[in-house]
Write a protein that holds these residues in place. Structure first.
Motif, mmCIF file in Angstrom:
data_model
loop_
_atom_site.group_PDB
_atom_site.id
_atom_site.type_symbol
_atom_site.label_atom_id
_atom_site.label_comp_id
_atom_site.label_asym_id
_atom_site.label_seq_id
_atom_site.Cartn_x
_atom_site.Cartn_y
_atom_site.Cartn_z
ATOM 1 N N GLY A 14 0.839 -1.188 0.000
ATOM 2 C CA GLY A 14 0.000 0.000 0.000
ATOM 3 C C GLY A 14 0.875 1.239 0.000
ATOM 4 N N PHE A 15 0.440 2.262 -0.695
ATOM 5 C CA PHE A 15 1.202 3.509 -0.791
ATOM 6 C C PHE A 15 0.387 4.639 -0.192
ATOM 7 N N ILE A 16 0.952 5.278 0.818
ATOM 8 C CA ILE A 16 0.293 6.371 1.528
ATOM 9 C C ILE A 16 1.033 7.655 1.184
ATOM 10 N N GLY A 17 0.321 8.572 0.548
ATOM 11 C CA GLY A 17 0.930 9.802 0.046
ATOM 12 C C GLY A 17 1.311 9.587 -1.412
ATOM 13 N N LEU A 18 0.583 10.216 -2.314
ATOM 14 C CA LEU A 18 0.749 9.933 -3.740
ATOM 15 C C LEU A 18 1.245 11.135 -4.531
ATOM 16 N N GLY A 19 2.014 11.987 -3.881
ATOM 17 C CA GLY A 19 2.664 13.091 -4.592
ATOM 18 C C GLY A 19 3.819 12.550 -5.417
ATOM 19 N N GLY A 20 4.742 13.398 -5.755
ATOM 20 C CA GLY A 20 5.875 12.986 -6.586
ATOM 21 C C GLY A 20 6.638 11.800 -6.021
ATOM 22 N N ARG A 21 7.041 11.882 -4.776
ATOM 23 C CA ARG A 21 7.822 10.794 -4.162
ATOM 24 C C ARG A 21 6.995 9.513 -4.046
ATOM 25 N N GLY A 22 5.737 9.628 -3.669
ATOM 26 C CA GLY A 22 4.888 8.447 -3.522
ATOM 27 C C GLY A 22 4.675 7.721 -4.834
ATOM 28 N N MET A 23 4.429 8.470 -5.898
ATOM 29 C CA MET A 23 4.232 7.839 -7.197
ATOM 30 C C MET A 23 5.532 7.265 -7.743
ATOM 31 N N GLN A 24 6.651 7.924 -7.471
ATOM 32 C CA GLN A 24 7.947 7.370 -7.875
ATOM 33 C C GLN A 24 8.199 6.049 -7.152
ATOM 34 N N SER A 25 7.875 6.020 -5.881
ATOM 35 C CA SER A 25 8.066 4.790 -5.102
ATOM 36 C C SER A 25 7.180 3.673 -5.630
ATOM 37 N N ALA A 26 5.915 3.984 -5.921
ATOM 38 C CA ALA A 26 5.010 2.972 -6.452
ATOM 39 C C ALA A 26 5.534 2.422 -7.778
ATOM 40 N N ALA A 27 6.015 3.302 -8.641
ATOM 41 C CA ALA A 27 6.558 2.860 -9.932
ATOM 42 C C ALA A 27 7.770 1.962 -9.741
ATOM 43 N N TRP A 28 8.611 2.318 -8.795
ATOM 44 C CA TRP A 28 9.808 1.508 -8.538
ATOM 45 C C TRP A 28 9.416 0.123 -8.022
ATOM 46 N N PHE A 29 8.512 0.080 -7.049
ATOM 47 C CA PHE A 29 8.081 -1.209 -6.497
ATOM 48 C C PHE A 29 7.339 -2.045 -7.530
ATOM 49 N N ALA A 30 6.557 -1.401 -8.400
ATOM 50 C CA ALA A 30 5.783 -2.130 -9.403
ATOM 51 C C ALA A 30 6.675 -2.898 -10.375
ATOM 52 N N LYS A 31 7.913 -2.476 -10.522
ATOM 53 C CA LYS A 31 8.852 -3.152 -11.429
ATOM 54 C C LYS A 31 9.459 -4.406 -10.816
ATOM 55 N N ILE A 32 9.265 -4.621 -9.533
ATOM 56 C CA ILE A 32 9.867 -5.770 -8.853
ATOM 57 C C ILE A 32 8.947 -6.976 -9.000
ATOM 58 N N ASP A 33 9.498 -8.084 -9.506
ATOM 59 C CA ASP A 33 8.711 -9.312 -9.629
ATOM 60 C C ASP A 33 8.166 -9.718 -8.267
#
Length: 80
Positions: A10-29
């Motif tokens: 789960g991602f809490i806070g979806l500003g620039g850093r939050g969306m960058q983090s989600a994108a990074w995690f989404a790439k991990i198998d």
């Protein structure tokens, strides 16, 4: 399949850093972006376009209480 075959995050806070983090995690198998949380519903709507299968919340307690979430990434400003 093992119980931890997929890690639901789960991602809490979806500003620039939050969306960058989600994108990074989404790439991990084996990692799924499972929940999106922000106090701003407009920001959530934008994030939902990128991660349509994720649940959404405006209250971080909903994400923290969700037993299907294995981990959370908090990317909120220090004023929170």
């Amino acid at each position: 399949l093992g119980a931890n075959e997929k890690i639901r995050v789960g991602f809490i806070g979806l500003g620039g850093r939050g969306m960058q983090s989600a994108a990074w995690f989404a790439k991990i198998d084996g990692v799924e972006v499972a929940a999106l949380c922000d106090v701003d519903s407009t920001v959530i709507a934008r994030a939902k376009e990128v991660y349509p299968n994720a649940s959404t919340a405006t209250d971080l307690r909903q994400v923290l209480d969700d037993k299907s979430i294995d981990a959370v990434v908090v990317s909120t400003g220090n004023h929170w």
